[in-house]
Design an enzyme around this catalytic site. Structure first.
Site, short mmCIF file in Angstrom:
data_model
loop_
_atom_site.label_atom_id
_atom_site.label_comp_id
_atom_site.label_asym_id
_atom_site.label_seq_id
_atom_site.Cartn_x
_atom_site.Cartn_y
_atom_site.Cartn_z
N ASN A 61 11.17 -8.97 7.35
CA ASN A 61 11.42 -8.31 8.63
C ASN A 61 10.86 -9.17 9.75
O ASN A 61 9.78 -9.74 9.62
CB ASN A 61 10.76 -6.92 8.65
CG ASN A 61 11.44 -5.95 7.71
OD1 ASN A 61 12.66 -5.92 7.62
ND2 ASN A 61 10.66 -5.18 6.98
N ILE B 279 0.82 -1.21 0.00
CA ILE B 279 0.00 0.00 0.00
C ILE B 279 0.87 1.28 0.00
O ILE B 279 0.42 2.33 -0.43
CB ILE B 279 -0.95 -0.01 1.23
CG1 ILE B 279 -2.16 0.86 0.99
CG2 ILE B 279 -0.25 0.38 2.51
CD1 ILE B 279 -3.26 0.66 2.04
N GLY C 231 12.00 -3.20 12.17
CA GLY C 231 11.00 -2.25 11.67
C GLY C 231 9.72 -2.92 11.21
O GLY C 231 8.91 -2.30 10.53
N HIS D 189 5.52 -12.12 6.03
CA HIS D 189 5.39 -11.73 4.63
C HIS D 189 6.78 -11.48 4.06
O HIS D 189 7.70 -11.09 4.79
CB HIS D 189 4.51 -10.49 4.47
CG HIS D 189 4.93 -9.35 5.34
ND1 HIS D 189 4.63 -9.28 6.70
CD2 HIS D 189 5.65 -8.24 5.07
CE1 HIS D 189 5.14 -8.17 7.20
NE2 HIS D 189 5.78 -7.53 6.23
N LEU D 190 6.89 -11.70 2.77
CA LEU D 190 8.15 -11.50 2.04
C LEU D 190 7.96 -10.31 1.11
O LEU D 190 7.03 -10.30 0.30
CB LEU D 190 8.44 -12.78 1.24
CG LEU D 190 9.65 -12.83 0.32
CD1 LEU D 190 10.95 -12.62 1.09
CD2 LEU D 190 9.68 -14.17 -0.42
N HIS D 191 8.82 -9.29 1.27
CA HIS D 191 8.78 -8.14 0.37
C HIS D 191 9.54 -8.47 -0.91
O HIS D 191 10.64 -9.03 -0.84
CB HIS D 191 9.48 -6.93 0.99
CG HIS D 191 8.81 -6.37 2.20
ND1 HIS D 191 8.04 -5.23 2.18
CD2 HIS D 191 8.82 -6.77 3.50
CE1 HIS D 191 7.60 -4.95 3.40
NE2 HIS D 191 8.07 -5.87 4.22
P1 5GP Z 1 6.79 -4.83 7.48
O1 5GP Z 1 7.34 -3.52 7.95
O2 5GP Z 1 5.86 -5.43 8.51
O3 5GP Z 1 7.84 -5.80 7.01
O4 5GP Z 1 5.95 -4.52 6.18
C1 5GP Z 1 4.56 -4.34 6.20
C2 5GP Z 1 4.19 -3.73 4.87
O5 5GP Z 1 2.80 -3.87 4.71
C3 5GP Z 1 4.52 -2.25 4.76
O6 5GP Z 1 5.41 -2.04 3.66
C4 5GP Z 1 3.16 -1.59 4.55
O7 5GP Z 1 3.20 -0.51 3.63
C5 5GP Z 1 2.30 -2.73 4.07
N1 5GP Z 1 0.91 -2.64 4.43
C6 5GP Z 1 0.39 -2.33 5.67
N2 5GP Z 1 -0.95 -2.37 5.64
C7 5GP Z 1 -1.30 -2.72 4.38
C8 5GP Z 1 -2.56 -2.91 3.73
O8 5GP Z 1 -3.63 -2.76 4.31
N3 5GP Z 1 -2.53 -3.28 2.40
C9 5GP Z 1 -1.36 -3.44 1.73
N4 5GP Z 1 -1.44 -3.79 0.45
N5 5GP Z 1 -0.15 -3.26 2.32
C10 5GP Z 1 -0.12 -2.90 3.61
#
Ligand code: 5GP
Ligand code: ZN
Length: 112
Positions: A86, A31, A92, A99-101
């Site tokens: 992460n 998002i 962070g 989840h995998l980015h």
């Molecule tokens: P983290 O920091 O936990 O590794 O990454 C979480 C990611 O999820 C962030 O990059 C954030 O922008 C994304 N994210 C959080 N809420 C939502 C959502 O409701 N929909 C989508 N598509 N991404 C989300």
């Protein structure tokens, strides 16, 4: 998990376009993208800490399989891409569901 955003998306209780979906995991666009292509590969199962699972290697391998196959499908393999997971506060991590980015589409500098 009732209030976990990725569980809600998994269950279709929150709308988010799934670019890929199978019984194990799905892919959505982040998002708040940090690169022209920023995808999230998310297992349907609510996994908080990867260190809590004896069979995590199999789960992570499946996620990396899905990510690399999708990278081939969208034609980013030659230019390159980055895969990141992460875990916990110091990383962070914002969403407490594994989840995998996948980041691509520009030169990614540094690790921060
Ligand atoms: P983290 O920091 O936990 O590794 O990454 C979480 C990611 O999820 C962030 O990059 C954030 O922008 C994304 N994210 C959080 N809420 C939502 C959502 O409701 N929909 C989508 N598509 N991404 C989300
Ligand atoms: Zn969840």
């Amino acid at each position: 998990m009732d209030k976990c955003i990725f569980c809600l998306i998994s269950n279709n209780q929150v709308e988010s376009k799934k670019l890929f979906n199978n019984q194990f995991c799905f892919i959505i666009e982040d998002i708040a993208p940090k690169a022209p292509i920023h995808l999230l590969i998310i297992p349907h199962k609510h996994i908080l800490r990867i260190s809590d699972y004896d069979d995590i290697g199999r789960i992570l391998a499946s996620m990396f399989d899905v990510a690399t196959n999708y990278a081939k499908d969208i034609g980013i393999v030659d230019d390159g891409y980055r895969l990141i997971i992460n875990q916990g506060e110091n990383s962070g991590q914002e969403v407490p569901h594994l989840h995998l980015h996948l980041l691509a589409g520009r030169k990614l500098l540094g690790m921060g």
